[in-house]
Design a protein around this motif. Sequence first.
Motif, mmCIF file in Angstrom:
data_model
loop_
_atom_site.group_PDB
_atom_site.id
_atom_site.type_symbol
_atom_site.label_atom_id
_atom_site.label_comp_id
_atom_site.label_asym_id
_atom_site.label_seq_id
_atom_site.Cartn_x
_atom_site.Cartn_y
_atom_site.Cartn_z
ATOM 1 N N CYS A 103 74.630 -79.627 -25.612
ATOM 2 C CA CYS A 103 75.871 -78.845 -25.658
ATOM 3 C C CYS A 103 76.754 -78.856 -24.500
ATOM 4 C CB CYS A 103 74.987 -77.567 -25.899
ATOM 5 S SG CYS A 103 76.271 -76.012 -26.615
ATOM 6 N N THR A 145 74.753 -78.211 -21.096
ATOM 7 C CA THR A 145 73.376 -78.161 -20.956
ATOM 8 C C THR A 145 72.521 -79.432 -21.637
ATOM 9 O OG1 THR A 145 71.367 -76.786 -21.645
ATOM 10 C CG2 THR A 145 73.192 -76.663 -22.973
ATOM 11 N N ALA A 146 71.424 -79.727 -21.237
ATOM 12 C CA ALA A 146 70.617 -80.953 -21.555
ATOM 13 C C ALA A 146 70.078 -80.376 -23.022
ATOM 14 C CB ALA A 146 69.424 -81.059 -20.949
ATOM 15 N N THR A 147 70.206 -79.315 -23.652
ATOM 16 C CA THR A 147 69.818 -79.349 -25.267
ATOM 17 C C THR A 147 70.290 -77.715 -25.316
ATOM 18 O OG1 THR A 147 67.725 -78.629 -26.416
ATOM 19 C CG2 THR A 147 67.575 -78.279 -24.153
ATOM 20 N N GLY A 148 71.134 -77.700 -26.667
ATOM 21 C CA GLY A 148 71.641 -76.469 -27.093
ATOM 22 C C GLY A 148 70.868 -75.834 -27.913
ATOM 23 N N GLU A 149 69.789 -76.433 -28.579
ATOM 24 C CA GLU A 149 69.003 -75.819 -29.616
ATOM 25 C C GLU A 149 67.360 -76.336 -29.664
ATOM 26 O OE1 GLU A 149 71.293 -75.808 -33.029
ATOM 27 O OE2 GLU A 149 71.097 -77.585 -33.625
ATOM 28 N N HIS A 150 67.364 -77.481 -29.419
ATOM 29 C CA HIS A 150 65.955 -78.207 -29.605
ATOM 30 C C HIS A 150 65.025 -78.173 -28.696
ATOM 31 C CE1 HIS A 150 67.976 -81.856 -32.265
ATOM 32 N NE2 HIS A 150 68.115 -80.585 -32.792
ATOM 33 N N GLY A 151 65.425 -77.562 -27.448
ATOM 34 C CA GLY A 151 64.478 -77.230 -26.292
ATOM 35 C C GLY A 151 64.022 -78.413 -25.579
ATOM 36 N N ILE A 152 63.067 -78.133 -24.672
ATOM 37 C CA ILE A 152 62.659 -78.927 -23.684
ATOM 38 C C ILE A 152 61.490 -79.593 -23.932
ATOM 39 C CG2 ILE A 152 61.744 -78.881 -21.258
ATOM 40 C CD1 ILE A 152 64.975 -78.568 -21.426
#
Lengths: 458, 458
Positions: free
Chosen positions: A340, A409-416
Amino acid sequence: MTIEAAWPELSKLLGDRITRSKSELETHGASESYFPLTLPDAVAYPENTQEVSALVTICAAHSVPVIGWGAGTSLEGQAQAFQGGICVDFSRMNRILEVSQGDMDARVQPGLTREVLNEELRATGLFFPVDPGANASIGGMASTRASGTTAVRYGTMRDNVLGLEVVLADGRVIRTGTRARKSSAGYDLTGLFVGAEGTLGLITELTLRLHGQPEAVTSAVCAFDTIGDAVRAVTDAIQMGIPMARVEFVDAATVQVFNEYAGAGMPEAPHLLLEFHGSPTSVAEDAESFGEIVADHQGHGFQWASGAEERKALWTLRHHAYWAILQTRPGTRAVVTDICVPISRLAEAVEATQADLDAQGIRGPILGHVGDGNFHAILLFDPDDTEELARVKAAADRLVDRALSMGGTATGEHGIGTGKKVFMAREHGDAWGVMGDIKRSLDPHNLMNPGKMVPDAN
Amino acid sequence: MTIEAAWPELSKLLGDRITRSKSELETHGASESYFPLTLPDAVAYPENTQEVSALVTICAAHSVPVIGWGAGTSLEGQAQAFQGGICVDFSRMNRILEVSQGDMDARVQPGLTREVLNEELRATGLFFPVDPGANASIGGMASTRASGTTAVRYGTMRDNVLGLEVVLADGRVIRTGTRARKSSAGYDLTGLFVGAEGTLGLITELTLRLHGQPEAVTSAVCAFDTIGDAVRAVTDAIQMGIPMARVEFVDAATVQVFNEYAGAGMPEAPHLLLEFHGSPTSVAEDAESFGEIVADHQGHGFQWASGAEERKALWTLRHHAYWAILQTRPGTRAVVTDICVPISRLAEAVEATQADLDAQGIRGPILGHVGDGNFHAILLFDPDDTEELARVKAAADRLVDRALSMGGTATGEHGIGTGKKVFMAREHGDAWGVMGDIKRSLDPHNLMNPGKMVPDAN
């Protein structure tokens, strides 16, 4: 960790609702993404909060890790037991406990799936808007801070969870939030557990914010010559305050898949798929205003329709994109990545990614949520070809590098999960250490989904 | 704590921008509400993040408390130094650092006030919607999780802060969030610091979400026979999806004040004041749809207007209500309390409060944000009459009891400070202890606004 030592107590607590059968372990050791099968030591099916609390208490006494499991649809290995332990499957805690029409909220259990919730809500005139595509569990969606196609209008799980019941690492049960719509009374613990991926506790109940089913819904579709034109059209619409309920981008490669596998008959160019919610007058006005913006940005083929059938067909296409893309190369799997960026950098991020994938000969359709600056690349690889997987993962890593260098950011919605933990230090700097401090204060023995999210304990 | 020991270093750091002058201490020891004058040991005026970090590092070395100060408009004693220490006044850190029109966001310093921000944004077509009435500082608004009249449409500070820069208790500087609109990358630290009232660190920079100035704005006003009718009208409108940008309730006592002090000429009955934002067509449709709902609930005198003058007059009336109410008994002060309940209980909460105040002979007009279930009672007392203050405070306490027993919260937007700390255990149960755990993990020596928000250290 001594699962053997804990086993007699766990068996006594749950009887045949805790199992070590191979098939159960395998079902709960799999991932929808590229992570290898990773078996937990056992799978438990608690039926209420007291059982979850008792289970966690036993596990704490024997230093056994505890990992929550919803519908198994997470994409970064969030629910896999990489350090062993008990997989807590919430499928028997899947009830709607209460719906308040007057307050437009609902109390639900974490194992409830979003499709069942909305099915049950249909007659009330209310709905729960967060729509990640997959029929995920509500508890899982909260834990990964899921969002999806409607976030641009209705927000993410962060915005639609009013309160939680959580079992902490020592077995204590707490409630966060109230049924009031807002509060300034203390730290926002609800917000802290939403997105924590089960590393701070297990969510055993959620109070959700519901929304009124819109009186009228209109969908629209249009093609653009370039992704830049499509993004600029959306930016203009947002600034003009045109309230889009959904605004999805699909690239030409995705459209090609829609055409091949579903006979969509769309021109093979970048497209926007939109939806407007409101009164019959307002959705018509919104669609027409958007049509004018499309024309300003060299868009073409703009069509809008208020028929439920056409709308359903459009969103089925969108939601099945992942599976359709997988089918373009039978036997393949995919690294589904998700970044994102500030929306002003979105076109650049997509174009740079396309160029990178082309240069590497990687097939990777791109689609996403333009209004949020969030997009996915579905990078196909042959599971028997380790070199290809490595190449695909390297491309996915470069995509994240690009997002971070653009202030994203490294992820907008899938998580870490485990998949993106490697980027946490770069994205957060010293703030990542603060996350570790918080983790240690709530889970000092590192038993709640250990190895995920925070820096490894020394 | 040894302010004397810290003084040479602090003086060297800040020169004449740190002071112990009596008038400065008194200005920063006062409260807009009923709390007694409480002097800090010194007042500091840092000009940048590095100075704040250096100041905190010195204070940490000498165990000197640090308390942030924005515009001094908080209502629960949040910024008062009840345990002494350095009051950090952010008025010299009041710049807009960057506005991105394409991304509809802005980076600002904490001492900036919301009126100046919106003045500066005027030419951009954007605005920052959170409007607590007072011309508070943005940093203070974030720290107390402020909201106000527009929260029903645009959300609270929780929803409109994308990221922060924070100086922690050991002087470390961290950044939370990114410029992406959403993220699933880690714990929501932004959400944790928003509403923490400076107990976890000092906010030194904020990235704010901006919104497009609406093309058209319409305001409306109408009277009801009972508060129940007014609330039911709003509930119907929310469920029908009529997007209200503001929907404020004022009781008959407040209307009486408007009439006496501003010649408002309104019937002395409960009123709703509304505002709609959108296109000229949509705001007209929204106002007319609302008018139909008003008729269904025995409302009368419904009028709407799109003229800027009338609108400004209406909201000036609303925003000055507090001061107008204070003037009804010259020389009085007020306990301004604030609770929030599920909207289905709002009418009952207001009516029970009115009955309670009447029975006690307390003058306490009620007004609030109906769409959120949030209302204020402005309870007047003579500052020289300690018996009256005690009686007023007891009534305010019963109001909170009522809110909690209805599933609500002790404060919707004013925060905890010291005034409402007594309710934290009841509202949060064991979750209050979790807040204490988090506080200890980030501020182990209890130097950041000590004595506020969390359980007292043993």
